[in-house]
Design a protein around this motif. Structure first.
Motif, PDB file in Angstrom:
ATOM      1  N   UNK A  60       0.843  -1.195   0.000  1.00  0.00           N
ATOM      2  CA  UNK A  60       0.000   0.000   0.000  1.00  0.00           C
ATOM      3  C   UNK A  60       0.881   1.250   0.000  1.00  0.00           C
ATOM      4  N   UNK A  61       0.269   2.345  -0.376  1.00  0.00           N
ATOM      5  CA  UNK A  61       0.933   3.636  -0.274  1.00  0.00           C
ATOM      6  C   UNK A  61       0.918   4.100   1.182  1.00  0.00           C
ATOM      7  N   UNK A  62       2.004   4.712   1.654  1.00  0.00           N
ATOM      8  CA  UNK A  62       2.039   5.265   3.008  1.00  0.00           C
ATOM      9  C   UNK A  62       0.887   6.238   3.190  1.00  0.00           C
ATOM     10  N   UNK A  63       0.319   6.266   4.373  1.00  0.00           N
ATOM     11  CA  UNK A  63      -0.890   7.072   4.584  1.00  0.00           C
ATOM     12  C   UNK A  63      -0.608   8.566   4.625  1.00  0.00           C
ATOM     13  N   UNK A  64       0.635   8.957   4.944  1.00  0.00           N
ATOM     14  CA  UNK A  64       0.935  10.378   5.103  1.00  0.00           C
ATOM     15  C   UNK A  64       2.001  10.903   4.137  1.00  0.00           C
ATOM     16  N   UNK A 109       5.797   3.684  -0.877  1.00  0.00           N
ATOM     17  CA  UNK A 109       4.955   2.485  -0.978  1.00  0.00           C
ATOM     18  C   UNK A 109       5.521   1.412  -0.060  1.00  0.00           C
ATOM     19  N   UNK A 110       4.629   0.754   0.677  1.00  0.00           N
ATOM     20  CA  UNK A 110       5.009  -0.319   1.592  1.00  0.00           C
ATOM     21  C   UNK A 110       4.835  -1.675   0.921  1.00  0.00           C
ATOM     22  N   UNK A 111       5.768  -2.587   1.206  1.00  0.00           N
ATOM     23  CA  UNK A 111       5.680  -3.956   0.688  1.00  0.00           C
ATOM     24  C   UNK A 111       6.407  -4.870   1.671  1.00  0.00           C
ATOM     25  N   UNK A 112       5.709  -5.263   2.738  1.00  0.00           N
ATOM     26  CA  UNK A 112       6.362  -6.063   3.783  1.00  0.00           C
ATOM     27  C   UNK A 112       5.315  -6.878   4.537  1.00  0.00           C
ATOM     28  N   UNK A 113       5.783  -7.762   5.400  1.00  0.00           N
ATOM     29  CA  UNK A 113       4.882  -8.546   6.245  1.00  0.00           C
ATOM     30  C   UNK A 113       4.406  -9.838   5.613  1.00  0.00           C
ATOM     31  N   UNK A 114       5.227 -10.454   4.767  1.00  0.00           N
ATOM     32  CA  UNK A 114       4.810 -11.638   4.024  1.00  0.00           C
ATOM     33  C   UNK A 114       4.938 -12.944   4.812  1.00  0.00           C
ATOM     34  N   UNK A 141       5.766  -7.337  -6.297  1.00  0.00           N
ATOM     35  CA  UNK A 141       6.550  -6.421  -7.127  1.00  0.00           C
ATOM     36  C   UNK A 141       5.718  -5.795  -8.226  1.00  0.00           C
ATOM     37  N   UNK A 142       4.867  -6.583  -8.876  1.00  0.00           N
ATOM     38  CA  UNK A 142       3.983  -6.047  -9.917  1.00  0.00           C
ATOM     39  C   UNK A 142       3.015  -5.028  -9.348  1.00  0.00           C
ATOM     40  N   UNK A 143       2.470  -5.328  -8.166  1.00  0.00           N
ATOM     41  CA  UNK A 143       1.529  -4.398  -7.554  1.00  0.00           C
ATOM     42  C   UNK A 143       2.218  -3.087  -7.175  1.00  0.00           C
ATOM     43  N   UNK A 144       3.443  -3.190  -6.663  1.00  0.00           N
ATOM     44  CA  UNK A 144       4.211  -1.990  -6.308  1.00  0.00           C
ATOM     45  C   UNK A 144       4.446  -1.125  -7.542  1.00  0.00           C
ATOM     46  N   UNK A 145       4.840  -1.743  -8.645  1.00  0.00           N
ATOM     47  CA  UNK A 145       5.089  -0.979  -9.875  1.00  0.00           C
ATOM     48  C   UNK A 145       3.820  -0.297 -10.366  1.00  0.00           C
ATOM     49  N   UNK A 146       2.687  -0.972 -10.241  1.00  0.00           N
ATOM     50  CA  UNK A 146       1.422  -0.368 -10.660  1.00  0.00           C
ATOM     51  C   UNK A 146       1.053   0.800  -9.752  1.00  0.00           C
ATOM     52  N   UNK A 147       1.204   0.617  -8.434  1.00  0.00           N
ATOM     53  CA  UNK A 147       0.902   1.702  -7.512  1.00  0.00           C
ATOM     54  C   UNK A 147       1.779   2.921  -7.799  1.00  0.00           C
ATOM     55  N   UNK A 148       3.046   2.682  -8.060  1.00  0.00           N
ATOM     56  CA  UNK A 148       3.960   3.784  -8.346  1.00  0.00           C
ATOM     57  C   UNK A 148       3.547   4.526  -9.626  1.00  0.00           C
ATOM     58  N   UNK A 149       3.068   3.771 -10.599  1.00  0.00           N
ATOM     59  CA  UNK A 149       2.654   4.382 -11.871  1.00  0.00           C
ATOM     60  C   UNK A 149       1.279   5.037 -11.790  1.00  0.00           C
ATOM     61  N   UNK A 150       0.565   4.794 -10.683  1.00  0.00           N
ATOM     62  CA  UNK A 150      -0.773   5.350 -10.557  1.00  0.00           C
ATOM     63  C   UNK A 150      -1.825   4.564 -11.296  1.00  0.00           C
ATOM     64  N   UNK A 174      -4.200  -3.104   2.824  1.00  0.00           N
ATOM     65  CA  UNK A 174      -4.072  -1.705   3.224  1.00  0.00           C
ATOM     66  C   UNK A 174      -3.302  -1.574   4.545  1.00  0.00           C
ATOM     67  N   UNK A 175      -2.489  -0.560   4.640  1.00  0.00           N
ATOM     68  CA  UNK A 175      -1.758  -0.312   5.887  1.00  0.00           C
ATOM     69  C   UNK A 175      -2.703   0.147   6.977  1.00  0.00           C
TER      70      UNK A 175
END
Length: 420
Positions: A369-373, A378-383, A395-404, A415-416
């Motif tokens: 998820x994107x950091x709330x503040x 972008x967060x990607x942990x806790x697996x 990794x794919x989800x992170x790239x998509x979030x970064x691209x909007x 969600x965080x």
């Protein structure tokens, strides 16, 4: 909102395990300049010491109905498959309360659906990463077998197998004769088995990490050794990452994929997540003197037996403890004892022991998820146990979030803010 393009500063990925490298590679494939920051101690990281499984069908969370009544046993048996250290109980209590809350039947069903979505994409999303130089040769396309003492023991797990079936897992049942035909060295201790169709594995996790890192740098990515101590943030946007040695790394955005070290970094950015260390151990046999032909899991022992490139790896267990607590290598010894019940005659000549901290959240799901503040973090942990298997999809989800753009999985469960 997506991070704005910056023609100079790279996306800084914090964490060089499977999740961090998968995110860095996916961002690079999408055309971004990437810098990866890692502490540079791969032998201490969970990505190094795991059993390497692409754990298809792992859709049952740790917290299931009735889990509250198991906690006393976990406290009393320091060598059991899952244990809690008494001295760490005060620190762990808030996490355990959330863990028990996640065991409500409706919540377990929802968590299982999310786990199934990640597992269902595992091989598909890994495909481009395995085409990188040196990666494909490390994969062993042998389905994993879960061993039971008897068929009745398997039938006693009917509810969890029903969850796996609902998630689409294909499996095959093996009686004692079928097990012997596949692996003559197996003892009569285990007289029933279940094949997880599609659960293959990495025969050398460290070499796979090195292959991914080499691919990243070969295409212009930079890897920096250091430990992150802070961030430069102005107006809700990150501009730089600060290292403990004082270096400042300009950043157009950052990805936090630092395993158990992610929690203090999130705090610096205004998010408090209930992330703890779920410690695992392994026992490596370089000359086992027994031919083990495929990978196995022993549900009753909470461990795996996996033929690796450099010997036989006995890996697993769950120990909830302070990350800084000294290891209890008696747990590694128990791995060897249990493996000898299944494969008598195993040699421990030249054996080595290891422990590492898996990043674990109370509902068995990661944060993606994107950091709330801070909108360009972008967060990607806790697996937890699934860092290897879920890395490519993350990794794919992170790239998509970064691209909007919208990732092709339902992101709401990750969600965080879900922890309040």
């Amino acid at each position: 909102m997506p991070a704005a393009a910056d023609p100079i500063a790279p996306v800084v990925v914090i964490g060089g395990g499977f999740v961090g490298l998968a995110a860095a590679l996916q961002l690079q494939m999408a055309g971004h300049k990437v810098m990866l920051v890692d502490r540079g101690e791969p032998e201490r990281a969970a990505s190094f010491g795991n059993s390497g499984q692409f754990a298809v069908g792992e859709v049952v969370p740790l917290s299931v109905p009735g889990v509250l009544f198991k906690v006393p046993k976990w406290l009393l048996d320091p060598l059991g498959p899952l244990t809690i250290r008494w001295r760490d109980l005060p620190m762990l209590t808030p996490w355990l309360l959330r863990f028990v809350a996640a065991s409500r039947p409706a919540r377990v069903a929802a968590i299982s659906r999310s786990m199934a979505e990640l597992c269902g994409r595992m091989h598909r999303d890994y495909a481009p990463l395995l085409e990188l130089p040196g990666a494909r040769a490390i994969i062993r396309d042998m389905n994993c077998i879960k061993l039971y003492r008897t068929r009745a023991d398997w039938e006693a797990e009917g509810k969890t197998w029903a969850m796996r079936e609902k998630a689409g897992l294909e499996y095959e049942l093996l009686d004692a004769a079928a097990l012997k035909s596949l692996d003559p060295a197996i003892s009569d201790h285990s007289r029933f088995g279940v094949v997880f169709v599609g659960r293959t594995y990495i025969s050398n996790p460290l070499r796979m990490l090195q292959a991914f890192a080499a691919a990243l740098t070969a295409k212009g990515g930079e890897i920096v050794t250091g430990e992150v101590s802070g961030f430069e943030v102005t107006g809700g946007r990150l501009h730089a990452v600060r290292l403990q040695d004082g270096r400042m790394l300009p950043a157009s955005a950052a990805i936090i994929a630092a395993g158990t070290a992610s929690r203090p970094l999130c705090r610096l950015l205004g998010d408090n997540v209930p992330l703890i260390a779920e410690r695992g151990y392994h026992f490596m046999l370089p000359n086992p003197q027994v031919e083990v032909r495929r990978s196995y899991t022993l549900g009753w022992a909470g461990m795996g037996i996996v033929p690796m490139e450099h010997g036989l790896r006995l890996a697993g267990t769950v120990e909830l403890a302070d990350p800084a607590a000294p290891p209890n290598f008696a747990r590694a010894e128990r791995l060897f004892e249990n493996a000898c019940k299944v494969f008598p005659g195993l040699s421990r000549d030249g054996a080595s022991q290891w422990y590492g901290n898996r990043p674990s959240l109370p509902d068995s799901l990661p944060v993606i998820d994107r950091a709330s503040k801070v909108d360009n973090v972008i967060y990607a942990f806790g697996h937890g146990h699934m860092g290897v298997g879920w890395a490519a999809t993350t990794g794919k989800a992170v790239a998509a979030l970064h691209a909007g753009t919208r990732p092709d999985i339902d992101m709401a469960p990750f969600k965080v803010t879900r922890f309040g």
